[in-house]
Scaffold this motif. Structure first.
Motif, mmCIF file in Angstrom:
data_model
loop_
_atom_site.group_PDB
_atom_site.id
_atom_site.type_symbol
_atom_site.label_atom_id
_atom_site.label_comp_id
_atom_site.label_asym_id
_atom_site.label_seq_id
_atom_site.Cartn_x
_atom_site.Cartn_y
_atom_site.Cartn_z
ATOM 1 N N GLU A 1 -28.850 -11.069 13.535
ATOM 2 C CA GLU A 1 -27.587 -10.670 14.152
ATOM 3 C C GLU A 1 -27.522 -11.160 15.601
ATOM 4 O O GLU A 1 -28.523 -11.161 16.308
ATOM 5 N N LEU B 1 -25.919 -12.717 9.618
ATOM 6 C CA LEU B 1 -26.216 -13.577 8.461
ATOM 7 C C LEU B 1 -26.843 -12.712 7.379
ATOM 8 O O LEU B 1 -27.873 -12.067 7.622
ATOM 9 N N ASN B 2 -26.219 -12.655 6.202
ATOM 10 C CA ASN B 2 -26.690 -11.688 5.206
ATOM 11 C C ASN B 2 -26.866 -12.268 3.804
ATOM 12 O O ASN B 2 -27.059 -11.528 2.851
ATOM 13 N N PHE C 1 -31.244 -8.682 8.260
ATOM 14 C CA PHE C 1 -30.181 -9.644 8.516
ATOM 15 C C PHE C 1 -30.122 -10.036 9.994
ATOM 16 O O PHE C 1 -29.917 -9.172 10.846
ATOM 17 N N ILE D 1 -33.789 -12.776 5.313
ATOM 18 C CA ILE D 1 -32.498 -12.443 4.686
ATOM 19 C C ILE D 1 -32.747 -11.819 3.309
ATOM 20 O O ILE D 1 -32.134 -10.819 2.949
ATOM 21 N N GLY E 1 -22.801 -15.513 6.184
ATOM 22 C CA GLY E 1 -22.688 -14.214 6.838
ATOM 23 C C GLY E 1 -21.255 -13.939 7.220
ATOM 24 O O GLY E 1 -20.331 -14.459 6.593
#
Ligand code: HDD
Length: 721
Positions: free
Chosen positions: A282, A324-325, A280, A275, A85
């Motif tokens: 956060e 986090l992506n 995502f 994901i 991320g």
């Protein structure tokens, strides 16, 4: 599933990782040395039925590689999951730190985060009662900064010297390697009962913090006091915090036990799936800042890792966000090989003299040498800095870098003195100019002797429900301890935190709280008795309860139901209208409906539409969902006659989840706990049990609003004895 967006190409870490990715689409299979393989199914033999030939270099290479596929798992935090991320700074800290990544609002700093449990082996369940690791690798332009924290802001011990003892005590007992991923056994509680300094952490570890609903719903803490250093060299003490956008949530213990059987990968799957779906995770990234001159203004020592600074005393300032992506491409290459170290800091961040932190600064590189097998572990793609890296370190196992030239020493003239040292103004790391004048001692400071005040602060800051969960957890754990003297010693310690707490735990154990708690340190330490020299202090009553310590009262807790999953119990003949009404309402709020049916495949609605079944009654359980809904149907018998369905609803009831029934489901309700409660005559309705009385809009509104409370705690039985 929707694929997540690939972050932009300027992400330097992505480009770096790309160099090491291998894609086999459309390619021939080859040996490790690039020779195309013609037959990957059969070894080379002398005749169809004859012996294998030693010259079969293809088979030898394949089997040899396989034989060496495993590396030692982490000595602690072996079980974990990671994700990529970024960190984005809000740019409000230059007064305190010169760290570029915390001040530059124009660049996203790539991160890799690994969440973990502590005690279990690599294949153990995600839902163990345990601390969760929350380790972040920031690939900053000035080098790597690792925040190697936990989801609990304090630790069991005050000095790193005791870490091996703590871990030996909590890991499976050495004679029979039982129990796995559990602290409920004699050696752990034997140790803890002799370590009053662990009492604050024990309160957290026995609370629901130790059984999170999701990695996405955990707070993160750097724990130790660190230092920020600004451009003028001024130091400010700092504690790091991460606050999840979705709030901090947990499951209940009975649920945790059942999830471990139903889906031991529950947290790993939840992180990965969300994901992939574009949900995502956060966190807000915050700091508590304490000016140097205030170091001694607290009624505890800032260097003591068993203490928090209450947020009401020093508020958390939000200085950035963490998102986090992207899931790793390969678990082993990234999540397993990532190597964190609290000693990886960048200019602008420095250490305090916390004796636990100081010991960690030695341990982490040392452990990587045995785990990853070489001092070149920094060259593994996931560990590689994106900042330029030049030095005179050379050679070693599996060296990747081809250092050019004949100079590998400093000072030198043959390479004009390069690589050169960087002045502070050129970004060189200079340790904080701290004055220290002291005797060498092997001692604990008296300022570390208050072991019970913050344990009491934590307990007193919880709601009644949360306190009951702590009491039940202690009952569970200590009832698994076979040695009665250990149980008694623990009750002695608990009584010094809170008399009622100790009494309630004692009643669950069927024994009395000892009148005079033993002095723990008289055990096993030889003639000099207490190695810490200082008697534990009694509870300091000046602490005010802190809402931030309670998950229920926490001011950041939201009523959002985003990413929550609701089980729809359906069979053939289910009413499409009934199903879709709530499904739409949930989706509008970011939650998801999952169809649970009598078999895999699909069912037919009352209108003849095929509806895909996500899970079957026999291979699923309500513990895997946040709420349950039973839509109307032409054929209720399918549900009424299925024991799995009855258990599904009863468990959801027991775990205080919202349960919704459309109209005309009395036959089903009567077979469940809910039916018993309602027909007992005492209750006309039950909290969080929503039965559609005909106004569809009111029903869906009620359902989604109640879900926003996460759990309907008033349904939980109180502790009476
Ligand atoms: Fe540690 C791993 C967190 C005290 C020695 N630790 C490890 C990980 C986390 C923490 C999150 C896993 C990182 C990953 O995902 O790879 N540890 C903590 C926290 C502590 C702490 C928050 C106290 C505040 N640890 C601690 C001490 C020592 C260690 C006092 C030793 C003196 N920890 C280790 C280790 C590990 C580790 C043995 C095992 C694997 C690794 O380092 O890379 O070196």
């Amino acid at each position: 599933m929707k694929k997540n967006n690939t972050p932009p190409n300027e992400n330097a870490k992505l480009q770096d990782l790309e160099k090491n990715r291998e894609y086999s689409d459309g390619q021939f299979i080859t040996t490790d040395h690039g020779v195309k393989i013609n037959n990957d199914h059969n070894s080379l033999k002398a005749g169809e039925r004859g012996p294998s030939l030693l010259e079969d270099f293809i088979m030898r290479e394949k089997i040899t590689h396989f034989d060496h596929e495993r590396i030692p798992e982490r000595i602690v935090h072996a079980r974990g999951s990671g994700a990529h991320g970024y960190f984005e700074a809000f740019g409000n800290v230059s007064e305190y730190t010169k760290a570029g990544f915390l001040n530059d609002t124009t660049t996203r700093t790539p991160v890799f985060v690994r969440f973990s449990t502590v005690a279990g082996f690599r294949g153990s369940t995600d839902l163990a009662r345990d601390v969760r690791g929350f380790a972040i690798k920031f690939y900053t332009q000035e080098g790597i900064f690792d925040m190697v924290g936990n989801n609990i802001p304090v630790f069991f011990i005050q000095d790193a010297m005791k870490f091996p003892d703590l871990i030996h005590a909590v890991k499976p007992e050495p004679h029979n390697e039982i129990p796995q991923a559990a602290s409920a056994h004699d050696t752990f509680w034997d140790f803890i009962s002799l370590m009053p300094e662990s009492m604050h952490m024990i309160m957290w570890a026995m609370s629901d913090r130790a059984i999170p609903r999701s990695y996405r719903m955990m707070e993160g803490f750097g724990i130790h006091t660190f230092r920020f250093i600004n451009a003028e060299g001024k130091s400010t003490f700092v504690k790091f915090h991460l606050k999840p956008k979705l709030g901090t949530h947990a499951v209940v213990w009975d649920e945790a036990l059942k999830i471990s059987g139903n889906d031991p990968d529950f947290h790993r799957r939840d992180l990965y799936d969300n994901i992939e779906m574009g949900n995502f995770p956060e966190w807000e990234f915050g700091v508590q800042l304490v000016p140097e001159e205030d170091e001694h203004k607290f009624n505890f020592d800032l260097l003591d890792p068993t203490k928090i600074i209450p947020e009401e005393v020093v508020p958390v300032t939000i200085i950035g966000k963490l998102v986090l992506n992207r899931n790793p491409d390969n678990f082993f290459a990234e999540t397993e090989q990532v190597a964190f170290h609290p000693g990886h800091v960048v200019p602008g961040i420095d250490f305090s003299n916390d004796p636990l932190l100081q010991g960690r600064l030695f341990s982490y590189t040392d452990t990587q040498l045995s785990r990853l097998g070489s001092p070149n572990f920094h060259e593994i793609p996931i560990n590689r800095t994106i900042a330029p890296m030049h030095n005179n370190q050379r050679d070693g196992h599996m060296r990747q870098e081809i250092n050019v030239g004949r100079v590998a020493y400093s000072p030198n003239t043959l390479n004009n003195g390069y690589p050169a040292q960087a002045k502070e103004a050129e970004g060189g790391f200079v340790s904080h100019y701290e004055r220290i004048e002291a005797h060498k001692v092997r001692e604990r400071s008296e300022s570390f002797a208050d072991h019970f005040s913050q344990a009491a602060l934590f307990f007193n800051s919880q709601t009644e429900t949360e306190q009951n969960h702590i009491i039940k957890a202690l009952r569970f754990e200590l009832s698994k301890v076979e040695t009665v003297a250990i149980r008694e010693r623990m009750l002695g310690l608990l009584s010094q935190v809170d008399a009622t707490l100790a009494k309630k735990v004692a009643s669950g154990l069927g024994i009395a709280v000892p009148k005079h708690p033993e002095k723990p340190m008289n055990h096993g330490v030889g003639a000099d008795a207490d190695p810490n020299k200082h008697e534990p202090k009694p509870v300091d009553k000046s602490y005010q309860p802190s809402d931030a310590l309670s998950m229920v009262k926490n001011p950041t807790t939201t009523d959002s139901i985003e990413t929550r999953q609701v089980a729809f119990l359906c069979g053939d003949g289910v009413s499409e209208k009934s199903l879709n009404a709530l499904k739409k309402a949930l989706e509008a709020k970011g939650a998801a409906a999952k169809i649970v049916g009598p078999h895999a495949g699909s069912i037919k609605s009352d209108a003849g539409t095929e509806i895909k079944v996500d899970f079957a009654f026999f291979s699923s359980s309500s513990v895997l969902f946040d709420a349950v809904y039973v839509p109307a149907s032409q054929n209720n018998a399918v549900l009424e006659e299925n024991d799995n369905v009855i258990e599904f609803i009863n468990d959801a009831y027991r775990h205080c989840k919202v349960i919704g029934f459309d109209a005309d489901l009395n036959g089903l309700i009567e077979r469940t706990t809910i039916g018993n409660k309602l027909s007992g005559g005492k209750d006309e309705s039950l909290p969080g049990i929503i039965i559609n009385n005909g106004t569809a809009k009111a029903f869906t509104d009620d359902f989604t609003t109640q879900m926003g409370r996460h759990r309907i705690w008033e349904r939980e039985p109180k502790i009476t004895e």
